[in-house]
Scaffold this motif. Sequence first.
Motif, PDB file in Angstrom:
ATOM      1  N   ILE A 110       0.842  -1.193   0.000  1.00 32.27           N
ATOM      2  CA  ILE A 110       0.000   0.000   0.000  1.00 32.27           C
ATOM      3  C   ILE A 110       0.876   1.240   0.000  1.00 32.27           C
ATOM      4  N   ARG A 111       0.490   2.182  -0.826  1.00 34.92           N
ATOM      5  CA  ARG A 111       1.113   3.501  -0.770  1.00 34.92           C
ATOM      6  C   ARG A 111       0.220   4.394   0.083  1.00 34.92           C
ATOM      7  N   LYS A 112       0.806   4.992   1.122  1.00 34.57           N
ATOM      8  CA  LYS A 112       0.037   5.802   2.068  1.00 34.57           C
ATOM      9  C   LYS A 112       0.546   7.232   2.085  1.00 34.57           C
ATOM     10  N   ALA A 113      -0.374   8.173   2.112  1.00 32.30           N
ATOM     11  CA  ALA A 113      -0.019   9.551   2.416  1.00 32.30           C
ATOM     12  C   ALA A 113       0.333   9.645   3.890  1.00 32.30           C
ATOM     13  N   ARG A 114       1.360  10.415   4.200  1.00 33.91           N
ATOM     14  CA  ARG A 114       1.744  10.565   5.609  1.00 33.91           C
ATOM     15  C   ARG A 114       0.654  11.256   6.412  1.00 33.91           C
ATOM     16  N   HIS A 115      -0.122  12.103   5.775  1.00 34.26           N
ATOM     17  CA  HIS A 115      -1.191  12.845   6.448  1.00 34.26           C
ATOM     18  C   HIS A 115      -2.486  12.660   5.660  1.00 34.26           C
ATOM     19  N   GLY A 116      -3.605  12.570   6.379  1.00 36.56           N
ATOM     20  CA  GLY A 116      -4.891  12.456   5.703  1.00 36.56           C
ATOM     21  C   GLY A 116      -5.817  11.517   6.433  1.00 36.56           C
ATOM     22  N   ASP A 117      -7.107  11.691   6.194  1.00 31.39           N
ATOM     23  CA  ASP A 117      -8.147  10.905   6.846  1.00 31.39           C
ATOM     24  C   ASP A 117      -8.943  10.118   5.826  1.00 31.39           C
ATOM     25  N   PHE A 118      -9.536   9.033   6.297  1.00 27.60           N
ATOM     26  CA  PHE A 118     -10.561   8.294   5.557  1.00 27.60           C
ATOM     27  C   PHE A 118     -10.056   7.822   4.199  1.00 27.60           C
ATOM     28  N   GLY A 119      -8.821   7.310   4.198  1.00 24.47           N
ATOM     29  CA  GLY A 119      -8.284   6.714   2.982  1.00 24.47           C
ATOM     30  C   GLY A 119      -7.722   7.694   1.976  1.00 24.47           C
ATOM     31  N   ALA A 120      -7.748   8.998   2.278  1.00 27.64           N
ATOM     32  CA  ALA A 120      -7.238   9.985   1.329  1.00 27.64           C
ATOM     33  C   ALA A 120      -5.737   9.773   1.114  1.00 27.64           C
TER      34      ALA A 120
END
Length: 259
Positions: A110-120
């Motif tokens: 999975i590529r994840k944004a370091r910041h963000g909510d609800f899967g953004a």
Amino acid sequence: MRKAILFGEHSTQAPAIARYIDRDRFDPSFAELSGPDMMRFDLVVPLSVPQIEAARGANAAGRRRAVLPRPELVALCDDKLACNQWLIANGFADHVPALLGPEPDRFPYIRKARHGDFGAGCAMVRDAAAAAALGPIDAGSFHQRAVPGADEYVLHLLRIDGAIRFTLCYRYDMGTSLAVRGSGEPARSTTPAEPGVALPLCTAILEAMGYEGTCCFNYKLEDGQPQLLEINPRFGGSLVGEVSAYVQAHLDAMEPIAP
């Protein structure tokens, strides 16, 4: 007399809280959290990370109206990569899906944004074609092993004066093993669950952090053990249905600050 409760504004949570809260016990209001107006409330509850700092102004004149995590812990938990690194460094590595480099060669991940909510800002990468379509990773994201399983869990906790005062756990049935829960992939169902082994783990993490206030842990179970997906230093959306129990537990645990 009903207790006056001030919640921060939130486009989805505020209307749901207004619908579910017990108005025989509580008198809720919803507004931006700022200024001396907060002093007339018995409890102030921010509903988003940006509101937490503003809510600190509620604790004045020798009275505690909000229990909030320290600013450095809000920043730590709000940065998903930094939070994972802290967990690994502080003895919780067995519960952190492996962090991967900029070009993983094993799928899925999975590529994840370091910041963000609800899967953004999050994307499941199932194969090389999907990786190529996403393009190079930037400093605002990171890669992590994808934890299989259709069931995801959330554990809401309230910790005040070093003790857990409220717990609430739900299971999300995503319907497929590698979903990214969020606005694009909502859960098929949400049902109450027992936290089981996740409760002592999450309690130990909060103790190690010295965390006070409200938070929620998202995790999956793998071989019967929690694999942590994120720690949110705020009121979680699925808490709204039990908001009255949460508010009562919060009020019961609070005592005036010494002058």
